[in-house]
Design an enzyme around this catalytic site. Structure first.
Site, PDB file in Angstrom:
ATOM      1  N   CYS A 139       0.850  -1.202   0.000  1.00  0.00           N
ATOM      2  CA  CYS A 139       0.000   0.000   0.000  1.00  0.00           C
ATOM      3  C   CYS A 139       0.881   1.246   0.000  1.00  0.00           C
ATOM      4  CB  CYS A 139      -0.915  -0.017   1.216  1.00  0.00           C
ATOM      5  SG  CYS A 139      -2.072   1.325   1.206  1.00  0.00           S
ATOM      6  N   CYS A 347      -6.456  -1.872 -46.017  1.00  0.00           N
ATOM      7  CA  CYS A 347      -6.064  -0.483 -45.745  1.00  0.00           C
ATOM      8  C   CYS A 347      -7.244   0.464 -45.991  1.00  0.00           C
ATOM      9  CB  CYS A 347      -4.894  -0.090 -46.639  1.00  0.00           C
ATOM     10  SG  CYS A 347      -4.384   1.627 -46.441  1.00  0.00           S
ATOM     11  N   CYS A 353       0.060   5.337 -40.461  1.00  0.00           N
ATOM     12  CA  CYS A 353       1.356   4.658 -40.543  1.00  0.00           C
ATOM     13  C   CYS A 353       2.372   5.582 -41.185  1.00  0.00           C
ATOM     14  CB  CYS A 353       1.230   3.350 -41.323  1.00  0.00           C
ATOM     15  SG  CYS A 353       0.618   3.549 -43.011  1.00  0.00           S
ATOM     16  N   CYS A 357       5.768   6.877 -39.451  1.00  0.00           N
ATOM     17  CA  CYS A 357       7.053   6.490 -40.028  1.00  0.00           C
ATOM     18  C   CYS A 357       7.799   7.702 -40.560  1.00  0.00           C
ATOM     19  CB  CYS A 357       6.837   5.471 -41.144  1.00  0.00           C
ATOM     20  SG  CYS A 357       8.363   4.662 -41.639  1.00  0.00           S
ATOM     21  N   CYS A 380      12.962   0.041 -44.300  1.00  0.00           N
ATOM     22  CA  CYS A 380      12.199  -0.510 -43.170  1.00  0.00           C
ATOM     23  C   CYS A 380      13.091  -1.320 -42.227  1.00  0.00           C
ATOM     24  CB  CYS A 380      11.063  -1.392 -43.687  1.00  0.00           C
ATOM     25  SG  CYS A 380      10.094  -2.148 -42.361  1.00  0.00           S
ATOM     26  N   CYS A 383      10.346  -1.783 -37.225  1.00  0.00           N
ATOM     27  CA  CYS A 383      10.220  -1.316 -35.835  1.00  0.00           C
ATOM     28  C   CYS A 383       8.835  -1.556 -35.264  1.00  0.00           C
ATOM     29  CB  CYS A 383      10.589   0.162 -35.736  1.00  0.00           C
ATOM     30  SG  CYS A 383       9.348   1.283 -36.421  1.00  0.00           S
ATOM     31  N   CYS A 390      -1.759   1.688 -36.735  1.00  0.00           N
ATOM     32  CA  CYS A 390      -2.807   1.341 -37.692  1.00  0.00           C
ATOM     33  C   CYS A 390      -4.109   1.018 -36.962  1.00  0.00           C
ATOM     34  CB  CYS A 390      -2.379   0.131 -38.525  1.00  0.00           C
ATOM     35  SG  CYS A 390      -3.644  -0.371 -39.718  1.00  0.00           S
TER      36      CYS A 390
END
Lengths: 434, 440
Positions: A139, A347, A353, A357, A380, A383, A390
């Protein structure tokens, strides 16, 4: 159908879902209803010593963090241990345990850090027929200011000492509840183990201020113009709790120490994850405070279905299954190469995205005039940030490159061999070894 | 005397006052705070958002919705007004289902767009209703501009010019400012005299003089001002070119809509028992629906082409059918029948062959005691010397006409759809071009 029966340190319950020591387990009325709803066990809200009970604040006790549609993600509380007389609680515990012999009845305790105080209360608890005790060393507010709760849990020597007293003065199994408000969770766990604890339970709540009232400039919840830190719990703390459970489960010193997992468990999946990382059972509080006792139906049906799908027949078979796969960063395979792939059929062209990015990551997503978003494999690094932003589940996936393919980003061939930092040529300590 | 829907002829008072009030209340009531939060939560804050691109005034929609979710609807309103000073009216009348909401990614994902129009109303109402004006004028430039027409294009142009420090005088022949916002929009889309409240709020920026009920000559305006903007709309109405069109009770839908909007007491407004509306645009829908709401028993809306060609959106068509309007496609009027007053309309079914509309030879008649024509409007009273293109004043991308010092925008000018929001964009852009020109 999978058997959900649980045997945690010898304490049996029809399922591994217990209610954590908290407001939902404060009194007979609640606990009876919880058992009627189907909960496997409860940890009765923390009892203190005999004498005048503690007092709670009469202003707001909770603060919250919400997600979309005001879904509660995090809860902060300023409530203390039970504010009802010890005798009342003991009488009710005895009555409930008598009527529900198949359910686990654990009693949470917090008395001053003196041997006499612990020696005095334990026989009374034992007399109720309870199955075990949980020592509240977590606590973080109020009680800690009085040298109890987290004040004990933050000093491994105290944990060991009090645990030892309890093991000495009662035959009941002893679970030590750990505070996360420390730097290395393994130290208090080891201390509990040295004191003879049968298990640890974690995490208790995290020191927190949920928000600030920007009109009166005071932390919230605000009581007469002032606020104090409370303890944070709910879905938001789950990642922290999972890591702490895993740290104990995969540490050589504490690997055999049973764990009761606590921290933001809201659905069957959360429960299964805690158990996979080493928890023998789980305790729930915020989810029932948000949605009521009925969620246990979903916990039971979900865990059963998943176990059936996995061909698992008892909960013991899932406990710790993910522990061997929980490693240090240095052991992660640097030769594993993946690339993000966007499913154009799924999509919806929101471009989140791309923003993630382009603005903050590796500029590895191309956007065409007509809003078609594609991954630039040569940039790419997999990551995962695009996938995480998304809004459409399953639209973006990470796909592993096959051995023999050439990573267009590095121009290097993907190899089958494991290669981690410990053997990487850029690692100075690795060079030293050579 | 009380009448019913079944009373013959053209009479007032077909429905009870209570029913009338219900019928002409807000089509979409305003979102309350909670509803707005729930609706705003659904916005994904898209990158280079399709909704913004689809908006003729390019309002930064994701930003204003985020400002709503973070408890600052006033900031949201400012985001809207900085692009579209009539954002309050546009929130009510824009065919969002064919603009921002049509391209919302949640329409793509779930068939349910974010309720952008309603959120825009939520935000803009916060300021307009409070009477707070978020902009201030720049220092006076000493230049003056005349704006002819106090409709959406003219008001938008005037506001932006005033904001930039120019002195503006707005002329309009009608007694009230607002143009089609005041005279041409279905009553249930703009309740509580919102059009006038909005004009008053818009004018609170200062620097704008209103001359309503006054006509003006272009040459005179050119002589007295540094620039002129024409936002005169379309003053004429196309004729049916059908026999008997001159019979009594065959009128323009735009006049009916204007009368409705200006009526102090709807129970005194007469409407036919059997009403026929000819046309397929928003004006036709507005007239047909309101005829029904006034208590007409049978309202038919007849359009000469197919459903897919109708300029009224799917949403508008559904609204009409939900109110009980009978939509008839592929039929053109042949003759209006009746002895003095209209008694019916004879239609011939049509079909499109090789892109050309033809009669099939099959005909039918609809009994009618009132006919509204809504088959498009035309440009009237164009000042001399201006180049005309496709029946409208020819303008550049920034609204410059063929005459130096004269700009035009809105329905009277070439390019763009005849929508309030398009008029606002054109008025604004012309103002910026005028400003650039006057600053040289």
């Amino acid at each position: 159908m999978a058997d959900l029966k649980s045997n945690f340190i010898g304490i049996k319950s029809p399922n591994p879902f217990w209610l954590a020591s908290a407001p939902p387990t404060d009194k007979e009325y609640n606990v009876r209803r919880a058992f009627e709803a189907g909960w496997g066990g409860v940890v009765w809200k923390t009892l203190g010593s005999e004498g005048p009970p503690i007092v709670n604040i009469n202003g707001p006790r909770y603060g919250a963090i919400w997600g979309a549609d005001r879904r509660l993600l995090g809860l902060n509380n300023l409530e203390l241990i039970t504010d009802r007389p010890l005798e009342t609680n003991l009488r009710e515990i005895k009555a409930v345990k008598r009527d529900y012999p198949d359910r686990a009845m654990i009693v949470s305790l917090m008395v001053p850090c003196e041997e006499d105080a612990w020696r005095a209360i334990l026989p009374h608890v034992e007399e109720t027929g309870a199955d075990g005790i949980e020592l509240n060393f977590g606590c973080p507010h109020g009680m800690a200011e009085r040298g109890m709760g987290a004040a004990v849990g933050q000093v491994p020597e105290y944990i060991e000492m009090v645990t030892r007293w309890c093991k000495q003065y009662t035959r009941m199994p002893v679970i030590v509840k750990l505070t996360p408000n420390i730097t290395d969770i393994r130290k208090p766990a080891e201390a509990a183990m040295r004191g003879g604890a049968d298990a640890v339970s974690l995490i208790n709540t995290i020191n927190s201020i949920t928000s600030v009232d920007l009109d009166i400039f005071a932390p919230e919840p605000t009581i007469d113009g002032k606020g104090a830190h409370g303890g944070y719990c709910g879905p938001a703390v789950k990642p922290i709790a999972l890591n702490m459970v895993a740290e104990i489960a995969r540490s050589a010193e504490t690997a055999k120490l049973p764990i009761s997992g606590i921290g933001g468990i809201t659905n069957w999946r959360d429960a299964a994850e805690f158990m996979a990382l080493g928890a023998g059972n789980v305790q729930v509080c915020t989810a029932v405070m948000t949605y009521g006792f009925k969620i246990v139906d979903e916990l039971i049906s979900g865990l059963s279905q998943w176990m059936d799908e996995k061909g698992v027949t008892s909960v013991d078979q899932i406990v710790g299954r993910a522990v061997p796969n929980t490693s240090d960063w240095k052991d992660l395979n640097l030769n594993y190469i993946a690339k993000a792939v966007i499913d154009q059929d799924k999509c919806i062209k929101c471009g989140r995205c791309y923003a993630a990015c382009e603005d903050t990551s590796h500029q590895a997503i191309a956007m065409s005039e007509d809003r078609v978003f594609t991954v630039k494999d040569e940039e790419c690094v997999a990551c995962n940030m695009c996938l995480n932003t998304c809004p459409v589940e399953g639209c973006i996936t990470l796909e592993q490159m096959a051995v023999g393919e050439v990573d267009p980003r590095t121009g290097k061939e993907v190899v089958a061999e494991h290669g981690d930092w410990t053997t990487h040529p850029n690692n100075p300590s690795c060079l030293t070894l050579q | 005397m009380t009448h019913s829907s079944a009373t013959n002829g053209i009479v007032a008072n077909r429905v009870s006052p209570q029913q009338l009030a219900d019928n002409f209340s807000d089509l979409h009531g305003p979102l309350d705070d909670h509803e707005a939060q729930v609706a705003a939560d659904r916005c994904y804050f898209c990158y280079d958002a399709p909704c913004t691109t689809a908006c003729p005034t390019e309002i930064d929609i994701p930003l204003f919705i985020r400002q709503i979710t973070t408890g600052t609807p006033e900031a949201a309103a400012k985001t809207i007004f900085s692009q579209n000073i009539l954002g309050g009216m546009c929130a009510r009348v824009c065919p969002t289902e064919t603009l921002c909401e049509e391209v919302c990614v949640r329409e793509t994902a779930e068939g349910k767009p974010v309720r952008i129009g309603e959120l825009q109303r939520y935000a803009t109402d916060k300021l307009v209703v409070k009477g707070e004006h978020p902009f201030t004028r720049a220092a006076s430039t000493g230049k003056t501009v005349a704006v002819l027409g106090a409709g959406p294009a003219g008001l938008s142009c005037a506001h932006r010019l005033a904001m930039l420090g120019h002195g503006v005088t707005v002329y309009d022949t009608r007694p009230k400012a607002g143009g089609l916002n005041e005279y041409g929009i279905a009553s249930y889309k703009s309740t509580d005299n919102f059009a006038q409240a909005e004009v008053e709020w818009l004018l609170s920026i200062g620097g704008i003089t209103m001359q309503c009920g006054a006509s003006a000559e272009l040459a005179d305006l050119q002589a007295r001002h540094d620039a002129v903007f024409l936002g005169i709309g379309l003053g004429g109405v196309n004729s049916l070119r059908a026999e008997g069109e001159d019979k009594d009770n065959v009128t323009d839908a735009v006049s009916f809509i204007a009368d409705l909007r200006q009526a102090d007491d709807l129970s005194k407004l007469p409407i036919g028992r059997r009403v026929v509306v000819i046309g397929g645009g928003m004006t036709a829908v507005d007239a047909a629906v309101q005829a029904k709401l006034l208590g007409a028993q049978e309202v038919s809306m007849v359009y000469r082409r197919g459903k897919e060609n109708m300029s009224a959106s799917e949403f508008e068509q559904e609204l009409a059918t939900s109110k009980g309007v009978h939509l008839i496609y592929n039929a053109a009027p042949l003759r209006v029948t009746g002895n003095g007053s209209v008694a019916g309309v004879e239609f011939g079914y049509t079909q499109t062959v090789d892109g050309k509309l033809e009669q099939t030879g099959e005909t039918f008649s609809i009994a009618a005691d009132q006919v509204f024509k809504a088959i498009g409007q035309t440009l009237l009273n164009v000042p001399e010397g201006l180049m005309i293109e496709g029946g409208k004043i020819a303008v550049s991308d920034t609204g410059a006409t063929s005459v130096k010092g004269v700009w035009a925008g809105g329905d009277c000018a070439s390019g763009g759809d005849d929508l309030t929001v398009t008029a606002v964009a054109e008025g604004r852009d012309a103002a910026l071009d005028i400003h650039a020109s006057l600053s040289r």
